[in-house]
Design a protein around this motif. Structure first.
Motif, PDB file in Angstrom:
ATOM      1  N   LYS A  20       0.952  15.234   3.369  1.00  0.00           N
ATOM      2  CA  LYS A  20       0.844  13.933   4.516  1.00  0.00           C
ATOM      3  C   LYS A  20       1.820  14.269   5.453  1.00  0.00           C
ATOM      4  N   ILE A  21       3.182  14.704   4.948  1.00  0.00           N
ATOM      5  CA  ILE A  21       4.104  15.102   6.039  1.00  0.00           C
ATOM      6  C   ILE A  21       3.583  16.173   6.963  1.00  0.00           C
ATOM      7  N   ALA A  22       3.167  17.150   6.461  1.00  0.00           N
ATOM      8  CA  ALA A  22       2.509  18.148   7.104  1.00  0.00           C
ATOM      9  C   ALA A  22       1.528  17.679   8.144  1.00  0.00           C
ATOM     10  N   ILE A  23       0.754  16.884   8.087  1.00  0.00           N
ATOM     11  CA  ILE A  23      -0.245  16.395   8.958  1.00  0.00           C
ATOM     12  C   ILE A  23       0.489  15.761   9.869  1.00  0.00           C
ATOM     13  N   GLU A  24       1.513  15.160   9.681  1.00  0.00           N
ATOM     14  CA  GLU A  24       2.354  14.067  10.782  1.00  0.00           C
ATOM     15  C   GLU A  24       2.937  15.327  11.457  1.00  0.00           C
ATOM     16  N   GLU A  25       3.281  16.221  11.052  1.00  0.00           N
ATOM     17  CA  GLU A  25       3.967  17.388  11.903  1.00  0.00           C
ATOM     18  C   GLU A  25       2.728  18.422  12.511  1.00  0.00           C
TER      19      GLU A  25
END
Ligand code: PLP
Length: 222
Positions: free
Chosen positions: A199-204
């Motif tokens: 989820k963090i990766a997608i935000e980034e």
């Protein structure tokens, strides 16, 4: 095993982000189930497992290789692999090119960068790749198509730390895009994000998440 988690993940991922279902260590029946649920991209980290699964499962699966690739195993996967995420040395890149050429193929690859704290994780430093590209290193490698970058974050509960590593990989991608691949439309992939941090990766800015445990295990909270 049900495909409840799988369906939840598919729903939660934006349409511009591809899901690579990491099927390593999973039985064939589970992979078939996820396939029947609609998944077509699967990833493996051992060359011979990849071959076995390619042979056992439907032929419209897009197989990605995501693990450390030894030179003597390249030949097994080159005839059919769709994308190698884990190019972590110039020597490997050259050898993949050689085998791809022998197979009359142009193989898509990602450059893996070392963004984590753990020294056990593989990958380039940005300066190494810049030097290689500045020297025209890709000019003679007509059978590999570099389509982006890949990285693995540190295995930690400190999500701010993980976020910083993903930001770093996004910066590396942007730098390479601007300085070397500005006119190359194919250079567009950022492969980052796993069960614990996708989820963090997608935000980034991830364009490809590689998720294993959360796809195949119902008891993992997502
Ligand atoms: C195993 C693996 C994954 C998936 O990890 P999960 O935690 O099961 O989601 C992703 N990328 C690489 C390189 C892996 O080896």
């Amino acid at each position: 095993m049900s495909i409840k988690n799988y369906q939840k993940i598919v729903k939660s991922i934006p349409s511009n982000v591809k899901l690579v279902a990491v099927s390593k260590t999973q039985p064939i029946e589970y992979i078939q189930k996820v396939y029947d649920g609609g998944q077509r991209i699967f990833g493996e980290n051992r060359p011979l497992d990849l071959v076995d699964r390619y042979e056992a499962l439907p032929k419209d699966i897009e197989w990605h290789f995501i693990g450390h690739l030894q030179t003597n195993k390249i030949k097994y996967i080159i005839p059919f692999v769709k994308l190698i995420h884990s190019i972590d040395s110039i020597k490997l890149l050259k050898n993949v090119n050689k085998h791809a050429k022998n197979n009359n193929r142009v193989v898509d690859v990602l450059l893996q960068f070392h963004i984590a704290d753990e020294t056990s994780k593989q990958g380039f430093k940005l300066s190494e790749i810049k030097d290689f590209l500045n020297e025209g290193g890709l000019n003679n490698l007509q059978n590999v198509n570099v389509v982006g970058v890949m990285g693995m974050a540190t295995n930690t509960d400190d999500f701010n730390h993980v976020r910083g590593e993903f930001k770093n990989l996004k910066n590396i991608f942007d730098t390479l895009k601007k300085e070397f691949f500005n006119t190359k439309e194919d250079f567009k992939e950022i492969s980052m994000g796993m069960t614990n941090d996708y989820k963090i990766a997608i935000e980034e800015g991830s364009t490809m998440v590689r998720i294993g445990r959360a796809v195949f295990n119902d008891d993992i909270e997502i």
